[in-house]
Design a protein around this motif. Structure first.
Motif, mmCIF file in Angstrom:
data_model
loop_
_atom_site.group_PDB
_atom_site.id
_atom_site.type_symbol
_atom_site.label_atom_id
_atom_site.label_comp_id
_atom_site.label_asym_id
_atom_site.label_seq_id
_atom_site.Cartn_x
_atom_site.Cartn_y
_atom_site.Cartn_z
ATOM 1 N N LEU A 169 31.094 98.190 141.511
ATOM 2 C CA LEU A 169 32.003 97.185 141.392
ATOM 3 C C LEU A 169 32.271 96.101 142.413
ATOM 4 O O LEU A 169 32.303 96.109 143.567
ATOM 5 N N PHE A 170 32.682 94.887 141.926
ATOM 6 C CA PHE A 170 32.969 93.489 142.390
ATOM 7 C C PHE A 170 31.618 92.975 143.281
ATOM 8 O O PHE A 170 32.044 91.626 143.627
ATOM 9 N N THR A 171 30.641 93.615 142.994
ATOM 10 C CA THR A 171 29.257 92.970 143.482
ATOM 11 C C THR A 171 29.126 91.630 142.776
ATOM 12 O O THR A 171 29.059 91.579 141.598
ATOM 13 N N ASN A 172 28.584 90.662 143.639
ATOM 14 C CA ASN A 172 28.284 89.304 143.171
ATOM 15 C C ASN A 172 27.075 89.198 143.388
ATOM 16 O O ASN A 172 26.326 89.256 144.627
ATOM 17 N N GLY A 173 26.219 88.676 142.414
ATOM 18 C CA GLY A 173 24.571 88.837 142.792
ATOM 19 C C GLY A 173 23.795 88.153 141.668
ATOM 20 O O GLY A 173 24.555 87.587 140.799
ATOM 21 N N ASP A 174 22.389 88.160 141.776
ATOM 22 C CA ASP A 174 21.603 87.368 140.811
ATOM 23 C C ASP A 174 20.904 88.503 140.270
ATOM 24 O O ASP A 174 20.396 89.303 141.022
ATOM 25 N N TYR A 175 20.944 88.647 138.787
ATOM 26 C CA TYR A 175 20.337 89.533 138.090
ATOM 27 C C TYR A 175 19.427 89.124 136.980
ATOM 28 O O TYR A 175 19.580 87.882 136.528
ATOM 29 N N VAL A 176 18.493 89.728 136.801
ATOM 30 C CA VAL A 176 17.615 89.712 135.728
ATOM 31 C C VAL A 176 17.487 90.816 134.777
ATOM 32 O O VAL A 176 17.476 91.996 135.225
ATOM 33 N N PHE A 177 17.903 90.536 133.402
ATOM 34 C CA PHE A 177 17.786 91.706 132.590
ATOM 35 C C PHE A 177 17.004 91.129 131.184
ATOM 36 O O PHE A 177 17.023 89.821 130.779
ATOM 37 N N MET A 234 14.338 88.997 125.036
ATOM 38 C CA MET A 234 14.474 87.672 125.909
ATOM 39 C C MET A 234 14.913 87.906 127.482
ATOM 40 O O MET A 234 15.646 88.731 127.540
ATOM 41 N N LEU A 235 14.296 87.487 128.364
ATOM 42 C CA LEU A 235 14.446 87.510 129.758
ATOM 43 C C LEU A 235 15.599 86.745 130.134
ATOM 44 O O LEU A 235 15.234 85.505 129.936
ATOM 45 N N ASN A 236 16.513 87.301 130.758
ATOM 46 C CA ASN A 236 17.622 86.353 131.505
ATOM 47 C C ASN A 236 17.878 86.454 132.984
ATOM 48 O O ASN A 236 17.780 87.485 133.321
ATOM 49 N N ARG A 237 17.741 85.467 133.399
ATOM 50 C CA ARG A 237 18.289 85.404 134.902
ATOM 51 C C ARG A 237 19.779 84.611 134.953
ATOM 52 O O ARG A 237 19.857 83.499 134.495
ATOM 53 N N VAL A 238 20.455 85.377 135.601
ATOM 54 C CA VAL A 238 21.932 85.018 135.830
ATOM 55 C C VAL A 238 22.538 85.256 137.150
ATOM 56 O O VAL A 238 22.191 86.097 137.780
ATOM 57 N N GLN A 239 23.685 84.592 137.381
ATOM 58 C CA GLN A 239 24.373 85.112 138.566
ATOM 59 C C GLN A 239 25.752 85.625 138.279
ATOM 60 O O GLN A 239 26.382 85.128 136.954
ATOM 61 N N GLY A 240 25.820 86.895 138.485
ATOM 62 C CA GLY A 240 26.844 87.594 138.212
ATOM 63 C C GLY A 240 27.873 88.387 138.634
ATOM 64 O O GLY A 240 27.608 88.633 139.946
#
Length: 249
Positions: free
Chosen positions: A52-60, A1-7
């Motif tokens: 480390l500490f990076t705030n971003g939008d990730y797709v995994f 499953m493809l997930n799009r999140v802010q992390g």
């Protein structure tokens, strides 16, 4: 499953010759481990988003219980200053370490995500780092069900003559009940008032504070006792902060 999140990257470690495994705390799914293939390579498009500490939008992509595989990422806030300044890095590391070690996989709290995001930003913006850390400790304690009683004696519930902070009683202790705990830490009324204030503070709205050194020392001692008794984790970042204070780095 493809997930799009802010992390937010809580932990990043090298894996193999060119890969990284990162732990993200996400708004949508809580804490998630992700493999970033090729992220160590100089020209990798995943190098910056896995720091480390990076705030971003990730797709995994994740299938079943397998470790997720990072497809792409876009930086929202790089937090360069947190990695470039030794003290800021240590305090920021303490915040992310609390989230990483006190939460299980996929434990999710939108409020905690917002507080972590705001706490890292506050440290970067030169807010009092010790105060930010104590506010975040109180948020984590509340989430774990260990909120200290600060507005009254934790034993007899009287609201006057509060003069100590007791781990065994669960918070403030009055002049009489403090005798029940030989290890109770003496605290001034101003320290307890500050602790009550910090318990209510939203890190998204924290301003500049000016606290006396003596009050901060009592606050630090009390919070150490309480965290160690109820959480029981040997914090790497906190130990590093102690070493820096010891040698005045």
């Amino acid at each position: 499953m493809l997930n799009r999140v802010q992390g937010i990257v809580l932990r990043s470690m090298d894996y193999g010759e060119g890969n990284k495994i990162i732990t993200l705390y996400t708004r949508e799914l809580g804490k998630v481990g992700v493999m970033a293939r090729g992220a160590k390579k100089v020209k990798s498009r995943l190098g910056a988003v896995t720091q480390l500490f990076t705030n971003g939008d990730y797709v995994f992509f994740r299938q079943g219980q397998q470790l997720a595989s990072l497809n792409s990422g876009e930086i929202i806030e790089p937090h360069h200053k947190l990695r470039e300044d030794l003290y800021k890095s240590a305090y920021a590391s303490y915040l992310v370490e609390m989230v990483d070690r006190m939460l299980g996989e996929e434990d999710r709290s939108l409020f905690l995500f917002d507080q972590l995001e705001a706490g890292l930003l506050a440290i970067e913006q030169d807010k009092d780092m010790q105060i930010v850390a104590h506010v975040f400790e109180l948020k984590m304690l509340a989430l774990a069900g260990y909120t200290p009683i600060l507005d009254r004696c934790a034993s007899c519930e009287r609201t006057d003559e509060l003069s100590a902070f007791s781990v065994s009683l669960g918070g403030a202790a009055c002049i009489n009940c403090r005798r029940q705990d030989h290890y109770a830490a003496p605290v001034a009324d101003s320290t307890l008032r500050l602790m009550r204030l910090l318990q209510q503070v939203d890190l998204r709205r924290i301003g500049n504070v000016n606290v006396k050194d003596s009050t901060k020392a009592q606050l630090k001692h009390s919070m150490r006792l309480y965290m160690d008794a109820h959480v029981g984790i040997k914090w790497k970042a906190r130990s590093f902060l102690d070493q820096m204070d010891k040698y005045d780095l």
